[in-house]
Scaffold this motif. Sequence first.
Motif, mmCIF file in Angstrom:
data_model
loop_
_atom_site.group_PDB
_atom_site.id
_atom_site.type_symbol
_atom_site.label_atom_id
_atom_site.label_comp_id
_atom_site.label_asym_id
_atom_site.label_seq_id
_atom_site.Cartn_x
_atom_site.Cartn_y
_atom_site.Cartn_z
ATOM 1 N N CYS A 103 -37.512 68.931 86.462
ATOM 2 C CA CYS A 103 -36.847 70.147 85.966
ATOM 3 C C CYS A 103 -35.958 69.801 84.778
ATOM 4 O O CYS A 103 -35.964 70.501 83.754
ATOM 5 C CB CYS A 103 -35.998 70.795 87.064
ATOM 6 N N ALA A 104 -35.201 68.704 84.897
ATOM 7 C CA ALA A 104 -34.313 68.304 83.797
ATOM 8 C C ALA A 104 -35.129 68.001 82.542
ATOM 9 O O ALA A 104 -34.745 68.367 81.429
ATOM 10 C CB ALA A 104 -33.490 67.089 84.207
ATOM 11 N N PHE A 107 -36.117 71.198 80.954
ATOM 12 C CA PHE A 107 -34.988 71.780 80.215
ATOM 13 C C PHE A 107 -34.807 71.064 78.880
ATOM 14 O O PHE A 107 -34.593 71.688 77.845
ATOM 15 C CB PHE A 107 -33.697 71.679 81.028
ATOM 16 N N ALA A 108 -34.897 69.726 78.947
ATOM 17 C CA ALA A 108 -34.686 68.957 77.714
ATOM 18 C C ALA A 108 -35.752 69.300 76.681
ATOM 19 O O ALA A 108 -35.495 69.285 75.483
ATOM 20 C CB ALA A 108 -34.698 67.471 78.030
ATOM 21 N N MET A 110 -37.080 72.181 76.448
ATOM 22 C CA MET A 110 -37.005 73.645 76.324
ATOM 23 C C MET A 110 -38.227 74.335 76.957
ATOM 24 O O MET A 110 -38.637 75.389 76.524
ATOM 25 C CB MET A 110 -36.871 74.081 74.858
ATOM 26 N N THR A 112 -38.650 76.344 79.347
ATOM 27 C CA THR A 112 -37.878 77.184 80.251
ATOM 28 C C THR A 112 -38.500 78.567 80.340
ATOM 29 O O THR A 112 -39.235 78.987 79.450
ATOM 30 C CB THR A 112 -36.422 77.346 79.760
ATOM 31 N N VAL A 114 -37.296 82.687 81.718
ATOM 32 C CA VAL A 114 -36.149 83.481 82.153
ATOM 33 C C VAL A 114 -36.620 84.402 83.270
ATOM 34 O O VAL A 114 -37.522 85.217 83.081
ATOM 35 C CB VAL A 114 -35.574 84.289 80.977
ATOM 36 N N ASP A 116 -35.149 86.998 86.184
ATOM 37 C CA ASP A 116 -33.946 87.728 86.614
ATOM 38 C C ASP A 116 -32.739 87.341 85.768
ATOM 39 O O ASP A 116 -31.615 87.277 86.272
ATOM 40 C CB ASP A 116 -33.581 87.371 88.065
ATOM 41 N N GLY A 117 -32.966 86.978 84.541
ATOM 42 C CA GLY A 117 -31.872 86.533 83.682
ATOM 43 C C GLY A 117 -31.555 85.056 83.824
ATOM 44 O O GLY A 117 -30.884 84.487 82.985
ATOM 45 N N TRP A 118 -32.022 84.415 84.876
ATOM 46 C CA TRP A 118 -31.723 82.985 85.052
ATOM 47 C C TRP A 118 -32.589 82.156 84.119
ATOM 48 O O TRP A 118 -33.800 82.371 84.031
ATOM 49 C CB TRP A 118 -31.982 82.548 86.498
ATOM 50 N N VAL A 119 -31.963 81.203 83.447
ATOM 51 C CA VAL A 119 -32.726 80.283 82.612
ATOM 52 C C VAL A 119 -33.185 79.149 83.533
ATOM 53 O O VAL A 119 -32.370 78.358 84.003
ATOM 54 C CB VAL A 119 -31.858 79.711 81.464
ATOM 55 N N GLU A 124 -39.445 74.624 88.230
ATOM 56 C CA GLU A 124 -38.838 75.255 89.419
ATOM 57 C C GLU A 124 -39.347 76.677 89.603
ATOM 58 O O GLU A 124 -39.581 77.120 90.729
ATOM 59 C CB GLU A 124 -37.311 75.175 89.399
#
Lengths: 138, 529
Positions: A103-104, A107-108, A110, A112, A114, A116-119, A124
Amino acid sequence: MGTLTRRALLGSVGAVALGGLAYGGSRIGCTFVPRNHPDFFSLLDVVPDDAVARRIGRNALTLASISDNLPALSASLTEQPLIRQAIEESCPTARMNLVQDQCALDFAEMKTVVVDGWVLSETEASLCAARVLGSASA
Amino acid sequence: MISDLRSGSAPAELTGDVCVVGTGPAGITLALELSKKGRSVVLLEGGGASYEADSQSLYRGSVIGHDNIDVANSRLRQFGGTSGHWTGMCAPLDPLDFEPRTDVAHHGWPITREDLNPFYARAQSYLDLGPFKYDFADWQAMLPGKALPLDPAKVFTDIYQQSPPTRFAEKFDEAIKTDPRIDCWLHANLTDIVLKDGSDAVQRVVVSTLDGRRTSVKAKTFVVACGGIENARILLNCRNQRPAGIGNQNDLVGRYYTDHMTIETSTILFNEGVDTAIYPEEIDVEGARLAIGLKVNPDLVKQLHLNNNSAFLVAQYDKDVYNDDFRNYGWIGFTTMVKTFSRGHLPDRFAEHYCDVIDDFGAVATGVYRHAVRKVAPPSRAAAFKLRQDAEQSPNPDSRVTLIADKDPLGFNRVALDWRVTSEDLLKLRRTHEVIGAAIGAAGLGRMQLGISETPDLEMAFSAYHHMGTTRMHADPKQGVVDADCRVHSVSNLYMAGSSTFTTGGCANPTLTVTTLAIRLADHLAVAV
Ligand SMILES: Cc1cc2nc3c(=O)[nH]c(=O)nc-3n(C[C@H](O)[C@H](O)[C@H](O)COP(=O)(O)OP(=O)(O)OC[C@H]3O[C@@H](n4cnc5c(N)ncnc54)[C@H](O)[C@@H]3O)c2cc1C
């Protein structure tokens, strides 16, 4: 219908005992044989079985970037090196760490989405989606 | 010396090397710096020594665009200008803010941040700030906690400094009164800029009190320093010799109005044990008071076509008693009164503050109660953090100040402010938050929930009352009103001072740069005059 003879009875008991012995011995023996049977579904245990995760999973499935076909989704997840390692890992803590590292990494890079608004990382969100698909098909 | 034009003691003509109109941070800084360099200054202030309703009402106008903004009361027409209102957050603009950008139309100044650095360093003391240091590394050792371990190629920790905030009227009153080279006049409203016949130079400016006493000022050079809206209004109103207004031959005066979008939105949930100590509160260190935020790396800003932004973390608590939602005008009035009374003074604009407290009595009572409770039981860990920012907008020629038919008692047309807030501006901010959210996720610190949707609600953006851009700086007269020296392109001896000259707004609060540009202009004029 034939009658149950003593010989047949002893034969069956012997066969069962032998079978049991062979099976037990094999189980013991097999623990020493290294095998590679990645189990994608056991990985889904890292996703909590709660309302939030289910909601994320359901909403993630509405995104174009996440497949709503379980085999396709699991194939895309298992393409990621740390997820592959996690599937092969039997220790739950190590497995969880590998998923978190993936997951990290997402993120690194990008990678990603969205929901429900969660990035969230693609990984995940995909795992939550796979869990929803998995329980629907179970 | 400070005199009052209403007293009738003014000669028919005032003279000096430089005439500076306006006594806000821009005008006062400029006058003091010019005086230090031996130049005589006629300093004109339209308002009185303190708040007067009839002077203030000259600022009335209409709001015709995005309406979370105000033109009448957000600026102060009195000695010291809007520094009587400001809250004191300061930071320099970033190098990126000055760069021309191919991905953002109309972006880029004809000067660089490096050009301004020596002037920024000199501006700090005018605003009672610490040393000119805005890198986290400069302060790190003095802070009570660590920066979040984020990848600096993505997001880094950013420093702002907090001014007390400096009230220019209080701080510089004595200096101006006793300065032999500064001739300051109150109630002296500029009502016309007169060009020499057949030339492109200002000969004199005409000033008037509200009760009709007039005089004029002759100088070698004139500087209009009346604030981001009024600077444009003055040029547009001086139409006797230039029908479109002075400096407006390319229809640029009043355009490119920009503000910072004050927005508190998007929520970060940090994992247990993440050290956020340095972020939510202002921190006093030796010689400065710091506010600490998060900023996206400028290379990434360019790569992702974002606008600039600094986001500050606002702690959210499960228990209301630890939240600050009672802070409004009533609370500001109350705390101002308490602070001033405790120093043994009667506050400026006492009646105004008092009535604000009465109007918001419930909120003030809540604030007092919550502060008392917090003394006894300080909050434990915040449940979450919201991002508060004064976010940048992309330069937009349609966002503008224009004149309306309605006139003020001095005969100037009032203004209409058409502030444009676009979905694109908000979507860029959403993307900025996504980048911060991803950086937090990558560091394994937590997760972010975005507060801006894909179809943004424009109502979430409020003016920071940072009025900028209306006489923007550009090397090309077709793209800007003033040149790199802040001189109106088409007038040889007329200069503009203040945030109206900003080509882009960046995300730094403007007053440090306003003061910086004033010092730079003073150096320039001291040589030129
Ligand atoms: C609520 C609020 C909070 C703020 N907080 C911050 C902050 O935290 N940080 C920050 O950097 N900035 C902040 N600002 C902005 C800040 O106040 C301005 O950037 C600053 O005051 C600009 O200085 P100035 O000298 O250009 O203009 P002003 O301060 O507006 O001064 C203009 C002067 O010109 C005079 N004048 C106008 N018209 C005429 C005329 N025709 N003739 C003669 N005189 C005239 C006025 O009376 C006034 O004295 C805030 C503003 C507000 C309203």
